[in-house]
Motif scaffolding. Sequence first.
Motif, PDB file in Angstrom:
ATOM      1  N   TYR A 156      31.304 -26.454  97.675  1.00  0.00           N
ATOM      2  CA  TYR A 156      31.511 -26.094  99.300  1.00  0.00           C
ATOM      3  C   TYR A 156      30.755 -25.010  99.632  1.00  0.00           C
ATOM      4  O   TYR A 156      30.029 -24.655 100.733  1.00  0.00           O
ATOM      5  CB  TYR A 156      32.757 -26.187  99.873  1.00  0.00           C
ATOM      6  N   GLU A 157      31.467 -23.669  98.949  1.00  0.00           N
ATOM      7  CA  GLU A 157      30.779 -22.259  99.231  1.00  0.00           C
ATOM      8  C   GLU A 157      30.434 -21.606  98.023  1.00  0.00           C
ATOM      9  O   GLU A 157      30.806 -22.145  96.832  1.00  0.00           O
ATOM     10  CB  GLU A 157      31.860 -21.623 100.086  1.00  0.00           C
ATOM     11  N   SER A 158      30.047 -20.531  98.262  1.00  0.00           N
ATOM     12  CA  SER A 158      29.853 -19.460  96.779  1.00  0.00           C
ATOM     13  C   SER A 158      31.352 -19.344  96.180  1.00  0.00           C
ATOM     14  O   SER A 158      32.322 -19.301  96.622  1.00  0.00           O
ATOM     15  CB  SER A 158      29.329 -18.438  97.220  1.00  0.00           C
ATOM     16  N   GLU A 159      31.076 -19.311  94.841  1.00  0.00           N
ATOM     17  CA  GLU A 159      32.364 -19.074  93.879  1.00  0.00           C
ATOM     18  C   GLU A 159      31.937 -17.748  93.182  1.00  0.00           C
ATOM     19  O   GLU A 159      31.084 -17.636  92.547  1.00  0.00           O
ATOM     20  CB  GLU A 159      32.683 -20.314  92.991  1.00  0.00           C
ATOM     21  N   CYS A 160      33.217 -17.030  93.165  1.00  0.00           N
ATOM     22  CA  CYS A 160      33.105 -15.791  92.333  1.00  0.00           C
ATOM     23  C   CYS A 160      32.989 -15.807  90.914  1.00  0.00           C
ATOM     24  O   CYS A 160      33.575 -16.870  90.227  1.00  0.00           O
ATOM     25  CB  CYS A 160      34.463 -15.239  92.737  1.00  0.00           C
ATOM     26  N   ARG A 161      32.285 -15.116  90.310  1.00  0.00           N
ATOM     27  CA  ARG A 161      32.168 -15.388  88.786  1.00  0.00           C
ATOM     28  C   ARG A 161      32.927 -13.992  88.192  1.00  0.00           C
ATOM     29  O   ARG A 161      32.757 -13.665  86.991  1.00  0.00           O
ATOM     30  CB  ARG A 161      30.566 -15.041  88.486  1.00  0.00           C
ATOM     31  N   GLY A 162      33.765 -13.112  88.874  1.00  0.00           N
ATOM     32  CA  GLY A 162      34.404 -12.184  88.240  1.00  0.00           C
ATOM     33  C   GLY A 162      33.648 -11.050  87.298  1.00  0.00           C
ATOM     34  O   GLY A 162      34.074 -10.740  86.501  1.00  0.00           O
TER      35      GLY A 162
END
Length: 265
Positions: A156-162
């Motif tokens: 849906y939106e960007s996802e954090c890669r940590g």
Amino acid sequence: MSIKGKTYSLFGSGANTDHYYRTIRQLTDLFQEACSDKEELLRHVQRAGRDRSLLKRLRSNQIHKPLISYINTTLKEALPVYTTGVKQHLKTLPLSRKFDDVLKTKEYQYHLYMIEIELVNRLYRRAFNDSAYRFALIAHCLRDFRPECRALSGVYESECRGCTRDCFIHLGSALLKKYGIHSFISVSMDLDKLFKKIKSDHQSAGALGIACVPELVQGMRLCVKLGIPPVGIPLDANRCARWMGQCRESSFNLKELEELITINK
Ligand code: SF4
């Protein structure tokens, strides 16, 4: 570390935000003593937060005047310590931005919104936690601005890669993942379209927002309208480019977030 926002800071005059959350709970308990039906109380709080001149003209007959007056008087005594920047911000707001519903938020509206967030959490926490698909939208301004953000496009939106340990988006996403909640970095301006898409993909969806006070309230209202149970945690202060002209790092209370998603009241 205490931080200052353009208009508000949940640190108030303290070194952390625990006092804010205690105060909001106590005030909401107090208002529930005066109006025990939480949904009715929420409606009164929302009506009281609408523009007062418009309110007078259109809705004066829908207002429970003694209750609203009691709430407004109580909030005016208890909450200004958290909203010290509002008056100056409104004084210096350029004419071109005076029609922005978020930027033009008045001080009494911040106070009512703070109670509204707590009430919505009380009303929808159980339904949120019982939803089959729980997702979170985390304000993009919470990220650590030192490294190049490595977030990737998600469903849906960007996802954090940590990519960095200190980033509040990473801290929030990691905590939410532990409890099976899908996190996204909120950048979309069209929340209506986004929520409708999620709702069409997942019949039983619950939303968690982490955003500045006025934006969180707008998002929660939209969710309720679309049949998505919302909960939320306000940013500790409003410091993104929309408010400050340039992005400054912000934070939120991780302990409160964990309580919100683990305690069914
Ligand atoms: S930890 Fe996540 S949100 Fe923060 S900078 Fe890295 S990829 Fe971006």
